[in-house]
Design an enzyme around this catalytic site. Sequence first.
Site: not given
Length: 206
Positions: A125, A82
């Site tokens: 993230k 990700s």
Amino acid sequence: MPTTVTVLVIGRLDVVWDAVFSATHSAELFDVMKSGFLKTGRMFRGCLVKTISFVGYTVQYGCIAHCAFEYIGEFVSCSGPSMEPTITNHDVVFSERVSRNLCRIQKGDIVIAKSPFDPKMNICKRVMGLEGDKVCTSGPSDIFKTHTYVPRGHVWLEGDNLRNSTDSRSYGPIPYALIRGRVCLKMWPPHSFGVLAESPNDGRIL
């Protein structure tokens, strides 16, 4: 008659000698036992002192390590696609806690946070919006762009690899309290050591 007396006297001397020998032998045996008990006691006391010292040092260093991890930072091994190309599978990064504790997290920072679905799992993230910010909620390939506002006490997180990331576009903004730290350095592999690159999706930061 004298012979009998002599025998009796000799016999009594034997009894006295046996008594003296027994007493002397008992005293020597007592001294040996006493010395053995003293040595055993000293050994036990020494072992006890060493054990208590070891436990004390272990607790002390454990507390220091806990405080370091809780308030300074920690090393984190990342997995998953990700955050590619900024962070790839099996990269090791250093996540510092000072910025998080002082509420100094900014847009564009990469953070380690608790998953909003599983508190036992951490996610890595990038912060794309803080409370009150307008953020884009649509994907990069969507023709029509949609937006929302980050509520108070929350942040909006996205992976750098937008096409292969489950982030705030799926589960919405997350509470600021779920952030564990800010990633400031890549430690491994050695050829990638240093500060992390800027977001490849700067256009999404409004």
